[in-house]
Design an enzyme around this catalytic site. Sequence first.
Site, short mmCIF file in Angstrom:
data_model
loop_
_atom_site.label_atom_id
_atom_site.label_comp_id
_atom_site.label_asym_id
_atom_site.label_seq_id
_atom_site.Cartn_x
_atom_site.Cartn_y
_atom_site.Cartn_z
N GLU A 324 0.95 -1.27 -0.10
CA GLU A 324 -0.01 -0.06 -0.07
C GLU A 324 1.09 1.31 -0.10
O GLU A 324 1.76 1.41 0.94
CB GLU A 324 -0.76 0.18 1.26
CG GLU A 324 -2.00 -1.03 1.11
CD GLU A 324 -2.93 -0.97 2.44
OE1 GLU A 324 -4.01 -1.47 2.29
OE2 GLU A 324 -2.48 -0.39 3.37
N CYS A 325 0.57 2.06 -0.89
CA CYS A 325 1.40 3.36 -1.02
C CYS A 325 2.66 3.25 -0.85
O CYS A 325 3.32 2.89 -2.09
CB CYS A 325 0.84 4.39 0.22
SG CYS A 325 1.00 6.02 -0.27
#
Length: 448
Positions: A324-325
């Site tokens: 994530e990210c």
Amino acid sequence: MKGVVVGGTASGVGKTVATLAVIEALREAGREVQPAKAGPDFIDPSHHRVVADKPSRTLDLWLEGEAGLRCNYARGEGDVCIVEGVMGLYDGDVSSTAAVAEALELPVVLVVDAAAGMESVAATALGFREYARRVGREVEVAGVIAQRAGGGRHAEGVREALPDSLEYLGRVPPDDRLEIPDRHLGLHMGEQAPVDREALTAAAEGIRADRLLALASEPPGLEDTACPTAGHGGDPSDAATTTPTVAVARDEAFAFLYPAVVERLRELGNVVTVSPLAGDPLGDVDAVYLPGGYPELHLQALADSATLAAVAERAAEGVPVYGECGGFMALCRSLTTADGETAPMAGILPAEVRMHDRYQALDHAELEATHDSPVANAGERVRGHEFHYSSATLDRDARLAFETRRGDGLTGDGDGLLAGRTLGTYCHTHVNSGVFDALVESARASGV
């Protein structure tokens, strides 16, 4: 737990410092405090954790739904829960501070900047209380903390100006040592630059802990709240015949991790924590999760990381990997800072990532799966939030697993870069998104 929401008149009014002063005052009074944060933030909870010596719980209606939010509150531990709000009390179209207070039926203590006012502090607080009635919200603004208020006549003037229906709960004095310094992409994390404890202890003396505790209330019906589970194909714990092990990256490069995520992963299997910065061995794991953080601040360490090299090897073997990210960025071929410094990353996902001086996305997000992936089946929707300063250049034949229904994603209309059983996305998710149940289920199904 009884609880109180610490709301503010606006962003930047000093909610975090006021919240920390309240936590410190209650701890000095012998209370065990469970901190919480309305909204999807990771920075403020890191400061809560340092002062309360306990992980802060995230309360967000968009990420969790009302049942998930109430469940996450109920799973906290302590005598009293102090919930720091987000932005101004009523700001936020899908999960404002007022909406969180309303869902939990908790009173609000309003933080008002008193640096240049006395009677105006009371007028402001009264307006915030009356606005709830005007728009039909069941929100009780019950008390006021005067931020940046001097002692003596100044504090007394604020107290005397408040009507009987609004309790004066103390002040936070003007003190430069209480400022949380700016840093790369925002504020410092709590462990890196904690608020000066001497100044915080002095500020806590101005908080009326006894009166605040008297205002606190317990959300009704929590004992009847069924904690929702989510994931494609049902709850994998029901029919589990094996216990998968999930590796979770955790260090200064991968620090954006909700406590509830680790709790859920431990309910479903085994969790091992690894530090890619330290080059920790990955071991025999069945899935890998890389949360967000600041990989761009640790380019060379990650370029040389034996841990990321091992993740790439396991990904090639078919082990499900989810980033994530910042975790997504580390899974790509390369990462370039805003100053132009470039380093290779894990090289699993077909993209190059570049940092910018301004943020590229900031919003709650919703994704709809168009392809099966380790975290969602086609047709399922995933909710989360975006906050990133980078952009990604994808290969022309890159496959995206999601269409964006809200937010910017990777390309404006798509997110979730997919390569084999590795998925990277700009979307930060909570447990009620279903992706972590699905990740564990994918680990079982992979048979690797």
